[in-house]
Design an enzyme around this catalytic site. Structure first.
Site, PDB file in Angstrom:
ATOM      1  N   SER A  42       0.808  -1.224   0.000  1.00  0.00           N
ATOM      2  CA  SER A  42       0.000   0.000   0.000  1.00  0.00           C
ATOM      3  C   SER A  42       0.842   1.277   0.000  1.00  0.00           C
ATOM      4  O   SER A  42       0.326   2.344  -0.310  1.00  0.00           O
ATOM      5  CB  SER A  42      -0.914   0.024   1.224  1.00  0.00           C
ATOM      6  OG  SER A  42      -0.141  -0.088   2.404  1.00  0.00           O
ATOM      7  N   ASP A 342      -3.934   7.932   7.938  1.00  0.00           N
ATOM      8  CA  ASP A 342      -5.064   7.103   8.389  1.00  0.00           C
ATOM      9  C   ASP A 342      -4.700   6.127   9.500  1.00  0.00           C
ATOM     10  O   ASP A 342      -5.415   5.166   9.732  1.00  0.00           O
ATOM     11  CB  ASP A 342      -5.655   6.338   7.196  1.00  0.00           C
ATOM     12  CG  ASP A 342      -4.651   5.389   6.566  1.00  0.00           C
ATOM     13  OD1 ASP A 342      -3.498   5.315   7.047  1.00  0.00           O
ATOM     14  OD2 ASP A 342      -4.999   4.710   5.578  1.00  0.00           O
ATOM     15  N   HIS A 345      -0.853   4.726   7.045  1.00  0.00           N
ATOM     16  CA  HIS A 345      -0.146   5.338   5.912  1.00  0.00           C
ATOM     17  C   HIS A 345       0.113   6.823   6.166  1.00  0.00           C
ATOM     18  O   HIS A 345      -0.540   7.430   7.016  1.00  0.00           O
ATOM     19  CB  HIS A 345      -0.987   5.158   4.642  1.00  0.00           C
ATOM     20  CG  HIS A 345      -1.380   3.735   4.426  1.00  0.00           C
ATOM     21  ND1 HIS A 345      -2.643   3.251   4.740  1.00  0.00           N
ATOM     22  CD2 HIS A 345      -0.664   2.681   3.990  1.00  0.00           C
ATOM     23  CE1 HIS A 345      -2.688   1.957   4.487  1.00  0.00           C
ATOM     24  NE2 HIS A 345      -1.509   1.582   4.037  1.00  0.00           N
TER      25      HIS A 345
END
Ligand code: NAG
Ligand code: NAG
Length: 385
Positions: A42, A342, A345
Site C-alpha cells: 500500500s 489514516d 499510511h
C-alpha cells in the site's frame, strides 16, 4: 585505399563524430529512465486496490482518500500522491498505471504491480502459521505478472533488453505487511524476528529474477519506523514509559524495523557482488522518515506527528472499529500539517519529504543518478541537509 593525406583529412570528423555518438549513447543508457516497474504494497499502490477483489480494504476506496491532490479516491492509501508519484513526476513520465484493470497500451512508461496489503512471503507461509493476511497478491505473484506481461511490452528480445536497461525497478517497500499482520494478531517479537530472514530471502530472489530478466537499475526501500505508527501505538500501547523513545515512538518496534533493514542491506551487498553490472540502490526510508518524528515543527507538521489526520478517535486518532473512510471517523482540516494520514499510511506531504530525501538528499546507497530529472518534488523542506 585512400591516400595518406585523404585519411588524415577524414580522421578528424570521424573521430569527433564517434566521440559524440558515444556521449549520446552513454547519456541515453545511464541518464534517462523512461519506464518504472514498481512492486510492493500500500505504500506504492496507485490503484490496483480498486480492481482487486478484496473487500477488507474497501473503506480506502472512499473519500477523503485522495482529497488533496486527485480530489477523488484513486486507490492510493493517502490524501494525495505517494513516493512513487513524486519519483515519476521528477522523471517527467506519467503517473504509473496500476496493472489490474489496465491494458498494455497504458504501460509505455512502466506499470505498477504494488497492491494494498501485499506481503513479500506467499499466502501459504502465513496459512501454515495461522496468520490471516489481507491479500494473496504477494511479491511472488507480482513477479509472475511482470514475467507474463513483459513480452507484450517490447517487440523483440533485443528491444526488451534495451527497454529494461532504461527502466527503474522499485522493489518495495515490501515486507511491512509480513510483520503488521502477525504483530497485530498477537505474535511475539521473537516469532517475528524469526521470519525476517525469510522475508529478506524472498526480496533477494525477486531481485535476482528481475536481473535475470534484464533489469539493471533497482531501488530497494527499507521499512519505515513502524514504532511511530498510530496503529501500532494504539494496539500495542504500553503503560511502561521505558517502551517509548524521546519522540513517543515504541522503541522495540523501531528496533525491529532496523533489524529488517540491516539484514536487507547485508543481502543487497551480497547481490551487488554477485551482479556487478547491475546498480542496486538501497533507499533509507527509515532514517528519512525519522526526521518527521524528530523535527515535526521545524518541518511544518504542526499537527501532532503521531496522531492520524483521519480516524475514529483515541489518543492517536486510530480506532480499529472506525477507520478512515469507514463509519464514524473524522478527518483533520489540513492534512499537510500531519505526518500520518489514516493510522497506517502517511500524508502526501510526508511522502513528499521521503521522496525529496531519496531524489535530492543522501538517503540512498549508492546515490541515485537520474540524469534527466529536472524538477524537484514540491515541499522542498529539508533544513537538515
Ligand atoms: C487470490 O484470491 C482470489 C479470491 O479468492 C482468487 O480469485 C485468486 O485466484 C487468488 N489469486 C492467487 C494468485 O492466488
Ligand atoms: C471507536 O469506534 C467505536 C465505533 O464507532 C466507538 O464506539 C468507540 O467509542 C471508539 N473509540 C474511541 C476510543 O474513540
Amino acid at each position: 585505399m585512400a591516400s595518406p593525406s585523404g585519411s588524415t583529412f577524414m580522421s578528424k570528423p570521424t573521430l569527433a563524430t564517434l566521440f559524440l555518438l558515444l556521449l549520446v549513447q552513454i547519456n541515453a543508457i545511464s541518464g534517462c529512465y523512461t519506464s518504472i516497474f514498481q512492486f510492493g504494497d500500500s505504500l506504492a499502490d496507485t490503484g490496483n486496490l480498486l480492481f482487486s477483489r478484496n473487500d477488507e480494504h474497501s473503506y480506502m476506496r472512499n473519500y477523503p482518500y485522495g482529497e488533496t491532490y486527485f480530489k477523488r479516491p484513486t486507490g492510493r492509501c493517502s490524501d494525495g500522491r505517494l513516493v512513487i508519484d513524486f519519483i515519476a513526476q521528477a522523471m517527467g513520465i506519467p503517473l504509473l498505471p496500476p496493472y489490474l484493470g489496465h491494458s498494455n497500451q497504458d504501460f509505455k512508461h512502466g506499470v505498477n504491480f504494488a497492491v494494498v496489503g501485499a506481503t513479500a512471503l506467499d499466502l501459504a507461509f502465513f496459512e501454515q502459521r495461522q496468520v490471516h493476511v489481507y491479500t494473496n497478491y504477494s511479491l511472488g505473484v507480482q513477479l509472475e505478472w511482470f514475467k507474463q506481461l513483459l513480452p507484450s511490452l517490447c517487440a523483440s528480445p533485443s528491444g526488451c533488453q534495451d527497454m529494461l536497461r532504461k527502466s527503474l525497478f522499485l522493489v518495495g517497500e515490501i515486507g511491512g505487511n509480513d510483520y503488521n499482520d502477525p504483530f497485530l494478531q498477537g505474535k511475539s517479537v521473537q516469532e517475528l524476528r524469526a521470519i525476517v530472514p525469510h522475508v529478506i530471502d524472498t526480496i533477494s530472489s525477486t531481485i535476482t529474477a528481475l536481473i535475470d530478466e534484464g533489469a539493471v537499475t533497482l531501488m530497494v526501500p527499507g521499512n519505515l519506523p513502524i514504532g511511530c505508527s498510530p496503529s501500532y501505538l494504539t494496539v500495542l500501547e504500553s503503560k511502561n514509559k521505558d517502551d517509548y523513545d524521546a519522540n513517543g515512538c515504541l522503541s522495540w518496534l523501531n528496533e525491529f524495523s532496523q533489524f529488517h533493514n540491516q539484514l536487507l542491506q547485508s543481502e543487497l551487498n551480497r547481490l551487488r557482488e554477485a551482479h556487478p553490472h547491475a546498480t542496486i540502490i538501497f533507499a533509507d526510508y527509515y532514517n528519512v522518515a525519522m526526521e518527521l518524528y524528530q523535527f515535526p515543527n521545524q518541518l511544518g507538521f504542526t499537527g501532532r506527528a503521531l496522531t492520524a489526520c483521519c480516524g475514529g478517535g483515541g489518543t492517536y486518532n486510530y480506532n480499529v472499529s472506525a477507520k478512515c473512510g469507514d463509519q464514524g471517523f473524522t478527518a483533520c482540516i489540513d492534512p499537510s500539517l500531519y505526518v500520518n494520514w489514516d493510522g497506517v499510511h502517511l500524508t502526501e506531504r510526508a511522502y513528499s519529504h521521503i521522496a525529496t530525501g531519496i531524489l535530492n538528499r543522501p538517503f540512498t546507497t549508492p546515490r541515485i543518478n537520474f540524469g534527466c530529472i529536472s524538477s524537484n518534488p514540491q515541499n522542498d523542506d529539508h533544513p537538515y541537509s
